[in-house]
Design a protein around this motif. Structure first.
Motif, PDB file in Angstrom:
ATOM      1  N   ARG A   1      76.773  30.838  41.825  1.00 42.40           N
ATOM      2  CA  ARG A   1      78.215  30.815  42.045  1.00 42.40           C
ATOM      3  C   ARG A   1      78.763  32.127  41.473  1.00 42.40           C
ATOM      4  NH1 ARG A   1      82.446  27.380  41.617  1.00 42.40           N
ATOM      5  NH2 ARG A   1      82.689  28.519  43.553  1.00 42.40           N
TER       6      ARG A   1
ATOM      7  N   GLN B   1      90.264  27.930  41.915  1.00 42.31           N
ATOM      8  CA  GLN B   1      89.383  28.781  41.110  1.00 42.31           C
ATOM      9  C   GLN B   1      89.754  30.208  41.471  1.00 42.31           C
ATOM     10  OE1 GLN B   1      85.175  27.997  41.641  1.00 42.31           O
ATOM     11  NE2 GLN B   1      85.519  25.801  41.899  1.00 42.31           N
TER      12      GLN B   1
ATOM     13  N   LEU C   1      76.964  16.793  41.186  1.00 46.05           N
ATOM     14  CA  LEU C   1      76.639  18.192  41.470  1.00 46.05           C
ATOM     15  C   LEU C   1      76.374  18.381  42.966  1.00 46.05           C
ATOM     16  CD1 LEU C   1      76.030  20.997  40.228  1.00 46.05           C
ATOM     17  CD2 LEU C   1      73.630  20.312  40.126  1.00 46.05           C
TER      18      LEU C   1
ATOM     19  N   HIS D   1      84.057  32.789  37.911  1.00 44.06           N
ATOM     20  CA  HIS D   1      85.351  32.199  38.297  1.00 44.06           C
ATOM     21  C   HIS D   1      85.999  31.494  37.124  1.00 44.06           C
ATOM     22  CE1 HIS D   1      82.269  29.112  38.918  1.00 44.06           C
ATOM     23  NE2 HIS D   1      83.192  28.257  38.508  1.00 44.06           N
TER      24      HIS D   1
ATOM     25  N   HIS E   1      88.570  28.214  36.477  1.00 43.39           N
ATOM     26  CA  HIS E   1      89.155  27.030  37.129  1.00 43.39           C
ATOM     27  C   HIS E   1      90.556  26.782  36.589  1.00 43.39           C
ATOM     28  CE1 HIS E   1      85.343  25.126  38.673  1.00 43.39           C
ATOM     29  NE2 HIS E   1      84.811  25.853  37.704  1.00 43.39           N
TER      30      HIS E   1
ATOM     31  N   TYR F   1      77.169  32.327  37.449  1.00 47.59           N
ATOM     32  CA  TYR F   1      76.098  31.463  36.940  1.00 47.59           C
ATOM     33  C   TYR F   1      75.393  30.751  38.086  1.00 47.59           C
ATOM     34  CZ  TYR F   1      79.454  27.576  37.348  1.00 47.59           C
ATOM     35  OH  TYR F   1      80.369  26.677  37.807  1.00 47.59           O
TER      36      TYR F   1
ATOM     37  N   PRO G   1      82.197  19.731  39.219  1.00 45.99           N
ATOM     38  CA  PRO G   1      81.878  18.607  38.331  1.00 45.99           C
ATOM     39  C   PRO G   1      82.221  18.818  36.857  1.00 45.99           C
ATOM     40  CG  PRO G   1      79.877  19.818  38.892  1.00 45.99           C
ATOM     41  CD  PRO G   1      81.003  20.537  39.576  1.00 45.99           C
ATOM     42  N   TYR G   2      82.788  19.971  36.467  1.00 47.49           N
ATOM     43  CA  TYR G   2      82.879  20.294  35.034  1.00 47.49           C
ATOM     44  C   TYR G   2      84.293  20.258  34.463  1.00 47.49           C
ATOM     45  CZ  TYR G   2      78.114  21.813  36.040  1.00 47.49           C
ATOM     46  OH  TYR G   2      76.800  21.855  36.445  1.00 47.49           O
TER      47      TYR G   2
ATOM     48  N   TYR H   1      79.192  25.662  30.356  1.00 50.17           N
ATOM     49  CA  TYR H   1      80.466  24.969  30.108  1.00 50.17           C
ATOM     50  C   TYR H   1      80.349  24.081  28.881  1.00 50.17           C
ATOM     51  CZ  TYR H   1      82.301  26.107  34.748  1.00 50.17           C
ATOM     52  OH  TYR H   1      82.779  26.755  35.861  1.00 50.17           O
TER      53      TYR H   1
ATOM     54  N   ASP I   1      79.651  18.051  45.005  1.00 47.36           N
ATOM     55  CA  ASP I   1      80.632  19.122  44.766  1.00 47.36           C
ATOM     56  C   ASP I   1      80.118  20.478  45.257  1.00 47.36           C
ATOM     57  OD1 ASP I   1      82.082  17.102  43.684  1.00 47.36           O
ATOM     58  OD2 ASP I   1      81.956  17.776  41.606  1.00 47.36           O
ATOM     59  N   VAL I   2      78.817  20.650  45.331  1.00 49.90           N
ATOM     60  CA  VAL I   2      78.289  21.922  45.857  1.00 49.90           C
ATOM     61  C   VAL I   2      78.368  21.950  47.384  1.00 49.90           C
ATOM     62  CG1 VAL I   2      76.211  23.334  46.153  1.00 49.90           C
ATOM     63  CG2 VAL I   2      76.763  22.422  43.908  1.00 49.90           C
TER      64      VAL I   2
HETATM   65  C1  BEZ Z   1      81.876  24.846  39.455  1.00 46.47           C
HETATM   66  O1  BEZ Z   1      82.778  25.428  39.978  1.00 46.47           O
HETATM   67  O2  BEZ Z   1      81.757  24.887  38.255  1.00 46.47           O
HETATM   68  C2  BEZ Z   1      80.932  24.074  40.312  1.00 46.47           C
HETATM   69  C3  BEZ Z   1      81.356  23.674  41.550  1.00 46.47           C
HETATM   70  C4  BEZ Z   1      80.490  22.945  42.341  1.00 46.47           C
HETATM   71  C5  BEZ Z   1      79.242  22.630  41.867  1.00 46.47           C
HETATM   72  C6  BEZ Z   1      78.827  23.068  40.613  1.00 46.47           C
HETATM   73  C7  BEZ Z   1      79.687  23.788  39.817  1.00 46.47           C
END
Ligand code: BEZ
Ligand code: FE
Length: 285
Positions: free
Chosen positions: A221, A240, A84, A224, A226, A200, A112-113, A166, A87-88
Motif C-alpha cells: 500500500r 486516506q 483484511l 497514507h 487515514h 507498507y 481494518p485498522y 499500526y 478491506d483489501v
Molecule cells: C489500510 O489502509 O490500512 C488497509 C486497507 C485495507 C487493507 C489493509 C490495510
C-alpha cells in the motif's frame, strides 16, 4: 510521550485476530441488515453464486483446485484475516457506490485498522514516542460545508509509523500511538502535527499473503494517513491521503487511491513538510 523498545515480532495471525475483535466490537453488522427483505438477499446471493459457477465452467476448475480453495477459505478464518481480505479486495467498490451522490470531498476505504474514540490531541500534536522516526508534518486547513459555511467539526487521524506498523495491531507500540482526535474552531480551522508515515505491505505471512504469492501479486500500500471527518448535520467523510511520487499510488493492492486524495506537500527549511488539505462535507439529506 513514551519510548518503547520492541523485541516482539508482528505476525499476520496477531494482527488478524485484533482486526477481527475490533470489527465484532465496533460494528453491529447483523443489526444493520436484519430487516433486509428476502428478495434482495435472494438476488445478491444468487448473482454471487452464479458468477462463481460461471468462473468454474469457463476455466474448468478441477477438484484439486476446489479443495485448495476450501482449505484456503478455512485458513482465512483461522488466521482472523476476513477483515483484511474484504478491506483489501472488496471495500473500495462498496465505498464508491456508497458515496457516489456526494458533492463534497472524495473519500476512500476505512480499512481494518481504525479504532474509535481516539483521545483528543494535546497541543494539536498526535501522540508519538520520544524516539518516533519520520519526517515531521504540519497540516493547517479548514472544514466547510458544500455551500462554504465553516464547520466546527472534528478530524480523527490514524496512520502507520515509519516502519509501517499500526498501534493496537502490532506489538510493542503504545496504545494510542499515531492516533488522535483534532477539533476545528468556529471558523472551521484545525491544525495537526504528526510525522509522515511510510508505505507498507499488508501482512504477508498469513492466508492473504499466500494468495498474493500464489497469484504473483505484490502486497504494498502507498504511504497514507487515514481520516474520519465529521460535523453536526453532515455526512461522515472517511478518507486516506497519499503522497505524490509514491510508486504504489499507481498499483495499490487495496485499489484505494484517487487523484483527489493525493497531497501537495511543501518542503520546509527545517526539514519538515507542510500540507494544506481542506475538507468539504455534504449535508445529511
Ligand atoms: C489500510 O489502509 O490500512 C488497509 C486497507 C485495507 C487493507 C489493509 C490495510
Ligand atoms: Fe492504512
Amino acid at each position: 510521550m513514551t519510548t518503547t523498545h520492541d523485541t516482539q515480532v508482528a505476525t499476520a495471525a496477531a494482527s488478524g485476530a485484533n482486526a477481527t475483535d475490533r470489527f465484532q466490537t465496533d460494528k453491529s453488522p447483523y443489526e444493520a441488515v436484519k430487516d433486509v427483505p428476502p428478495e434482495r438477499v435472494n438476488e445478491l446471493a444468487r448473482e454471487v453464486l452464479e458468477s462463481i459457477h460461471n468462473t468454474i465452467r469457463t476455466h474448468k476448475v478441477t477438484y484439486a483446485e476446489y479443495n485448495a480453495l476450501k482449505a484456503w477459505l478455512i485458513q482465512v478464518g483461522q488466521d482472523g484475516e476476513w477483515p483484511l481480505f474484504l478491506d483489501v479486495w472488496i471495500e473500495h467498490v462498496v465505498e464508491d457506490v456508497a458515496t457516489e451522490h456526494r458533492k463534497g470531498n472524495k473519500g476512500t476505504i476505512e480499512g481494518p485498522y481504525y479504532v474509535p474514540n481516539a483521545p483528543d490531541a494535546v497541543d494539536n500534536t498526535i501522540p508519538m514516542r520520544d524516539d518516533e522516526s519520520g519526517t515531521p508534518l504540519t497540516w493547517k486547513s479548514t472544514i466547510t460545508s458544500v455551500d462554504g459555511t465553516p464547520l466546527q467539526g472534528k478530524v480523527e487521524l490514524w496512520h502507520a509509523d515509519n516502519e509501517g506498523f499500526y498501534s493496537q495491531f502490532a506489538p510493542g507500540i503504545p496504545e494510542w500511538n499515531l492516533r488522535a482526535t483534532f477539533h476545528a474552531d468556529e471558523q472551521g480551522n484545525f491544525e495537526i502535527h504528526t510525522i509522515q508515515p511510510a508505505p507498507y505491505q499488508i501482512p504477508t505471512d498469513g492466508s492473504c499473503g499466500k494468495l498474493i504469492a500464489a497469484a504473483g501479486w505484490h502486497a504494498w500500500r502507498p504511504a497514507h494517513m487515514h481520516v474520519k471527518v465529521s460535523a453536526p448535520g453532515h455526512e461522515l467523510l472517511t478518507a486516506q491521503l497519499y503522497f505524490p511520487g509514491d510508486p504504489h499510488n499507481e498499483d495499490d493492492i487495496a485499489d484505494a487511491v484517487k487523484p483527489e486524495l493525493v497531497l501537495d506537500p511543501k518542503q520546509q527549511d527545517d526539514g519538515s513538510v507542510a500540507i494544506n488539505y481542506n475538507f468539504v462535507l455534504d449535508p445529511q439529506s
